[in-house]
Design an enzyme around this catalytic site. Sequence first.
Site, PDB file in Angstrom:
ATOM      1  N   GLU A 116       0.845  -1.196   0.000  1.00  0.00           N
ATOM      2  CA  GLU A 116       0.000   0.000   0.000  1.00  0.00           C
ATOM      3  C   GLU A 116       0.882   1.247   0.000  1.00  0.00           C
ATOM      4  O   GLU A 116       1.827   1.349   0.776  1.00  0.00           O
ATOM      5  CB  GLU A 116      -0.877  -0.035   1.256  1.00  0.00           C
ATOM      6  CG  GLU A 116      -1.698   1.196   1.540  1.00  0.00           C
ATOM      7  CD  GLU A 116      -2.489   1.043   2.840  1.00  0.00           C
ATOM      8  OE1 GLU A 116      -3.136   2.015   3.232  1.00  0.00           O
ATOM      9  OE2 GLU A 116      -2.437  -0.045   3.462  1.00  0.00           O
TER      10      GLU A 116
ATOM     11  N   ASP B  41       0.267   5.044   0.686  1.00  0.00           N
ATOM     12  CA  ASP B  41      -0.662   6.081   1.110  1.00  0.00           C
ATOM     13  C   ASP B  41      -0.145   7.436   0.628  1.00  0.00           C
ATOM     14  O   ASP B  41       0.698   8.063   1.272  1.00  0.00           O
ATOM     15  CB  ASP B  41      -0.806   6.081   2.634  1.00  0.00           C
ATOM     16  CG  ASP B  41      -1.499   4.836   3.151  1.00  0.00           C
ATOM     17  OD1 ASP B  41      -2.458   4.395   2.502  1.00  0.00           O
ATOM     18  OD2 ASP B  41      -1.068   4.306   4.191  1.00  0.00           O
TER      19      ASP B  41
ATOM     20  N   HIS C  45       3.848   1.396   2.695  1.00  0.00           N
ATOM     21  CA  HIS C  45       3.796   0.142   3.464  1.00  0.00           C
ATOM     22  C   HIS C  45       4.119  -0.998   2.499  1.00  0.00           C
ATOM     23  O   HIS C  45       3.491  -1.107   1.442  1.00  0.00           O
ATOM     24  CB  HIS C  45       2.399  -0.119   4.029  1.00  0.00           C
ATOM     25  CG  HIS C  45       1.869   0.907   4.962  1.00  0.00           C
ATOM     26  ND1 HIS C  45       1.931   0.772   6.329  1.00  0.00           N
ATOM     27  CD2 HIS C  45       1.222   2.070   4.730  1.00  0.00           C
ATOM     28  CE1 HIS C  45       1.348   1.817   6.907  1.00  0.00           C
ATOM     29  NE2 HIS C  45       0.905   2.615   5.949  1.00  0.00           N
TER      30      HIS C  45
ATOM     31  N   GLU D 138      -3.348  10.832   3.453  1.00  0.00           N
ATOM     32  CA  GLU D 138      -4.275  10.570   4.549  1.00  0.00           C
ATOM     33  C   GLU D 138      -4.352  11.877   5.326  1.00  0.00           C
ATOM     34  O   GLU D 138      -3.337  12.374   5.812  1.00  0.00           O
ATOM     35  CB  GLU D 138      -3.783   9.428   5.433  1.00  0.00           C
ATOM     36  CG  GLU D 138      -3.783   8.099   4.709  1.00  0.00           C
ATOM     37  CD  GLU D 138      -3.573   6.937   5.648  1.00  0.00           C
ATOM     38  OE1 GLU D 138      -4.555   6.249   5.986  1.00  0.00           O
ATOM     39  OE2 GLU D 138      -2.414   6.718   6.055  1.00  0.00           O
TER      40      GLU D 138
END
Length: 449
Positions: A225, A227, A241, A230
Amino acid sequence: MIGIVLIQTVFGIGVGTQQSESHPSLSWQQCSKGGSCTSVSGSIVLDSNWRWTHIPDGTTNCYDGNEWSSDLCPDPTTCSNNCVLEGADYSGTYGISTSGSSAKLGFVTKGSYSTNIGSRVYLLGDESHYKIFDLKNKEFTFTVDDSNLECGLNGALYFVAMDEDGGASRFTLAKPGAKYGTGYCDAQCPHDIKFINGEANVQDWKPSDNDDNAGTGHYGACCTEMDIWEANKYATAYTPHICTENGEYRCEGKSCGDSSDDRYGGVCDKDGCDFNSWRLGNQSFWGPGLIIDTGKPVTVVTQFVTKDGTDSGALSEIRRKYVQGGKTIENTVVKISGIDEVDSITDEFCNQQKQAFGDTNDFEKKGGLSGLGKAFDYGVVLVLSLWDDHDVNMLWLDSVYPTNPAGKAGADRGPCATSSGDPKEVEDKYASASVTFSDIKFGPIDSTY
């Protein structure tokens, strides 16, 4: 109890006929070196987890509230054979609307039959496939309006290594595929996914004690993942991640890394390596009336730099820039003892941050940025979402977490109170919250802004 005849001829979850599935259009731009950009006609699809699940020839629920029907779903395969995923009324039921290059996600939507909380949607390449991106040596840009997101809310834009067709070709039972938003996974290996690899996640299902719509099953759905975004109007972070398995991986037991003892023994780096300006020493950068004024839309530029400057090179750095009011604003510089004064994510930054904050360096263990680059080679799918946090109230993003840090470096992540973010309060007080993403652009570095 009403007796229900189990249907054994569907051979996998089907699609319903109560509501037609019409994907809201969303255009975006493909850019080339020099800044020439071409509009691409696209659309978005709602994640299958939000969809009504019922029997094929009626309205009896397979999943109601946060529990599975014991008659229809005594085991994973039988449940999949007995149930269908329904089409979505995007605006009326889920509070999702699009216009041109803009997508707005509402928070609490009171429909005719239910109240919906948040949503998760994916960018489609065509009606049956997600749009696949390889981010290496590329730049991804979008504009976001976070002005209506209070503490405890998260308007997120990110990439995950889902299957392009939602798992339809890999898994016999996963027939609806990307057209109905199947196949989700992320680095937290979520157990609340109702159908994983086309099978209902009914084994060991436990309804949540604080979320009327959710629960957890035996299996989790893991994948790498990235991101990109956020945020709410008080805090923001971007975080890679890494997972050691390519694409979507159904985990169970220790491979999920669920418990505190197993967290770093699973296939994914759940902590990630975050760049949060507040956490890294600058508390005057992001917020209402600050350097980047979150009362207004802002354009966010993320660059994925390779070691040799080629699309096939090893990923070595993730840079961030912002554009607001006609000005390009560089990312903040780290002001934390033990970390170099840098403004981007590199392996060295991650290693220094983990040591300075006393955190386990699972990011390095799982492969660092080169490992993330391998997931990009596999291909990643764009996700837009709006959610609140029933586990820790989003304190990891916008407050002090852990809440009793005893002077722990890195615990101060944002200005929100540690008492903020309770979902019941947030859903009641900020029901009209929303996030708007627009003007998505993708191309070579320095071509999109």
